[in-house]
Scaffold this motif. Structure first.
Motif, PDB file in Angstrom:
ATOM      1  N   UNK A  99      32.587 -44.961  49.171  1.00  0.00           N
ATOM      2  CA  UNK A  99      31.624 -44.788  50.263  1.00  0.00           C
ATOM      3  C   UNK A  99      32.384 -44.582  51.575  1.00  0.00           C
ATOM      4  N   UNK A 100      31.929 -43.660  52.400  1.00  0.00           N
ATOM      5  CA  UNK A 100      32.628 -43.367  53.661  1.00  0.00           C
ATOM      6  C   UNK A 100      32.786 -44.560  54.604  1.00  0.00           C
ATOM      7  N   UNK A 101      31.937 -45.563  54.483  1.00  0.00           N
ATOM      8  CA  UNK A 101      32.039 -46.702  55.395  1.00  0.00           C
ATOM      9  C   UNK A 101      33.102 -47.710  54.968  1.00  0.00           C
ATOM     10  N   UNK A 102      33.767 -47.466  53.829  1.00  0.00           N
ATOM     11  CA  UNK A 102      34.860 -48.349  53.407  1.00  0.00           C
ATOM     12  C   UNK A 102      34.402 -49.659  52.777  1.00  0.00           C
ATOM     13  N   UNK A 103      33.372 -49.608  51.971  1.00  0.00           N
ATOM     14  CA  UNK A 103      32.859 -50.805  51.302  1.00  0.00           C
ATOM     15  C   UNK A 103      33.938 -51.408  50.415  1.00  0.00           C
ATOM     16  N   UNK A 104      34.072 -52.729  50.456  1.00  0.00           N
ATOM     17  CA  UNK A 104      34.984 -53.452  49.577  1.00  0.00           C
ATOM     18  C   UNK A 104      34.128 -54.410  48.750  1.00  0.00           C
TER      19      UNK A 104
ATOM     20  N   UNK B 162      32.580 -49.939  35.947  1.00  0.00           N
ATOM     21  CA  UNK B 162      33.735 -49.397  36.666  1.00  0.00           C
ATOM     22  C   UNK B 162      33.272 -48.312  37.627  1.00  0.00           C
ATOM     23  N   UNK B 163      32.398 -47.425  37.147  1.00  0.00           N
ATOM     24  CA  UNK B 163      31.894 -46.343  37.999  1.00  0.00           C
ATOM     25  C   UNK B 163      31.144 -46.905  39.206  1.00  0.00           C
ATOM     26  N   UNK B 164      30.378 -47.964  39.012  1.00  0.00           N
ATOM     27  CA  UNK B 164      29.634 -48.557  40.125  1.00  0.00           C
ATOM     28  C   UNK B 164      30.574 -49.139  41.176  1.00  0.00           C
ATOM     29  N   UNK B 165      31.589 -49.876  40.734  1.00  0.00           N
ATOM     30  CA  UNK B 165      32.575 -50.396  41.683  1.00  0.00           C
ATOM     31  C   UNK B 165      33.258 -49.245  42.419  1.00  0.00           C
ATOM     32  N   UNK B 166      33.679 -48.230  41.664  1.00  0.00           N
ATOM     33  CA  UNK B 166      34.400 -47.109  42.262  1.00  0.00           C
ATOM     34  C   UNK B 166      33.519 -46.328  43.231  1.00  0.00           C
ATOM     35  N   UNK B 167      32.239 -46.180  42.889  1.00  0.00           N
ATOM     36  CA  UNK B 167      31.324 -45.464  43.783  1.00  0.00           C
ATOM     37  C   UNK B 167      31.214 -46.191  45.121  1.00  0.00           C
ATOM     38  N   UNK B 168      31.088 -47.503  45.064  1.00  0.00           N
ATOM     39  CA  UNK B 168      31.018 -48.279  46.308  1.00  0.00           C
ATOM     40  C   UNK B 168      32.290 -48.111  47.132  1.00  0.00           C
ATOM     41  N   UNK B 169      33.441 -48.164  46.466  1.00  0.00           N
ATOM     42  CA  UNK B 169      34.704 -48.057  47.193  1.00  0.00           C
ATOM     43  C   UNK B 169      34.930 -46.656  47.755  1.00  0.00           C
TER      44      UNK B 169
ATOM     45  N   UNK C 229      29.723 -37.947  43.667  1.00  0.00           N
ATOM     46  CA  UNK C 229      29.352 -39.085  44.508  1.00  0.00           C
ATOM     47  C   UNK C 229      27.940 -38.883  45.062  1.00  0.00           C
ATOM     48  N   UNK C 230      27.671 -37.664  45.518  1.00  0.00           N
ATOM     49  CA  UNK C 230      26.360 -37.349  46.080  1.00  0.00           C
ATOM     50  C   UNK C 230      25.268 -37.439  45.013  1.00  0.00           C
ATOM     51  N   UNK C 231      25.571 -37.078  43.764  1.00  0.00           N
ATOM     52  CA  UNK C 231      24.587 -37.158  42.682  1.00  0.00           C
ATOM     53  C   UNK C 231      24.094 -38.592  42.495  1.00  0.00           C
ATOM     54  N   UNK C 232      24.986 -39.557  42.611  1.00  0.00           N
ATOM     55  CA  UNK C 232      24.581 -40.966  42.503  1.00  0.00           C
ATOM     56  C   UNK C 232      23.736 -41.356  43.713  1.00  0.00           C
ATOM     57  N   UNK C 233      24.121 -40.910  44.894  1.00  0.00           N
ATOM     58  CA  UNK C 233      23.346 -41.206  46.102  1.00  0.00           C
ATOM     59  C   UNK C 233      21.930 -40.642  45.989  1.00  0.00           C
ATOM     60  N   UNK C 234      21.803 -39.407  45.538  1.00  0.00           N
ATOM     61  CA  UNK C 234      20.485 -38.784  45.385  1.00  0.00           C
ATOM     62  C   UNK C 234      19.656 -39.569  44.367  1.00  0.00           C
TER      63      UNK C 234
END
Length: 79
Positions: A34-39, A25-32, A66-71
């Motif tokens: 994203x500033x670029x609007x990932x679906x 769930x967290x992975x799906x939510x993290x993608x959604x 959100x940034x912690x996952x990106x890093x």
């Protein structure tokens, strides 16, 4: 799994658990979030997987989380 994979999984687990969600769930939510609007497109007929994807719509992200996952995914902080 690489050390980077483990770091991403750990962050998704930490943030998801804090809100009562699984890593998926967290992975799906993290993608959604994203500033670029990932679906994300999840092709599944399994009821549990469909429910996880729907639950991702209710998860909320702070900028820090959100940034912690990106890093973790990049392996280094962004400048």
């Amino acid at each position: 799994q690489t050390p980077r994979d483990k770091a991403v999984a750990a962050e998704l687990d930490r943030i998801g658990a804090a809100q009562g969600f699984s890593r998926s769930v967290a992975a799906y939510a993290w993608l959604m979030a994203h500033p670029s609007g990932i679906v994300p497109i999840f092709g599944s007929q399994q009821e549990g997987r469909i429910a996880e994807a729907a639950a991702a719509l209710t998860m909320r992200w702070t900028r820090q989380d959100w940034y912690a996952v990106l890093v973790a995914a990049r392996g280094a902080p962004m400048p």
